[in-house]
Design an enzyme around this catalytic site. Sequence first.
Site, mmCIF file in Angstrom:
data_model
loop_
_atom_site.group_PDB
_atom_site.id
_atom_site.type_symbol
_atom_site.label_atom_id
_atom_site.label_comp_id
_atom_site.label_asym_id
_atom_site.label_seq_id
_atom_site.Cartn_x
_atom_site.Cartn_y
_atom_site.Cartn_z
ATOM 1 N N ASP A 78 0.834 -1.195 0.000
ATOM 2 C CA ASP A 78 0.000 0.000 0.000
ATOM 3 C C ASP A 78 0.875 1.253 0.000
ATOM 4 O O ASP A 78 0.633 2.197 -0.761
ATOM 5 C CB ASP A 78 -0.925 -0.024 1.216
ATOM 6 C CG ASP A 78 -1.769 1.229 1.337
ATOM 7 O OD1 ASP A 78 -2.484 1.577 0.380
ATOM 8 O OD2 ASP A 78 -1.715 1.877 2.406
ATOM 9 N N ALA A 79 1.900 1.261 0.827
ATOM 10 C CA ALA A 79 2.803 2.423 0.913
ATOM 11 C C ALA A 79 3.603 2.598 -0.377
ATOM 12 O O ALA A 79 3.756 3.727 -0.874
ATOM 13 C CB ALA A 79 3.744 2.269 2.103
#
Length: 142
Positions: free
Chosen positions: A29-30
């Site tokens: 996600d990051a």
Amino acid sequence: MVSQIDQNSSPLTIKWQEVNILTLAYLGDAVYELWVRSHLLTKGIAKVEDLHKAAVHYVQARFQASLLKLILPELDETETGVVKRGRNAKGHHPRNIDVVTYRHATAFEALVGYWYLAGCEERMQGIFSRIDDLTVQIDSEQ
């Protein structure tokens, strides 16, 4: 659990196989969010409000699930295994999205986390470079 990490080493020394699938998705996600923000800057979007509005489209669960659906036939056996583990992971999902869509988005994020930790930068960038073209296809289907 993640194995002991040498303080002087790169995060790429972590073995992706030893990372919990939801942790892999968290990392993915990051990585994906950073790519989206950088990508939007290269498109010439300068105002923070406009950047945020455009980024939300790319990172919402529905979009990520649709993106995964389009690239799924191109994935190799290992990537498909990561996707299946990510899709089947039991985690809490937001109330504003159905559980199936959320799990597919989690699977996409786990795939990105796998690419990052496994050092598959070229593979990841190859898929990311096609996202704008895939966006047109996704938007026309919704």
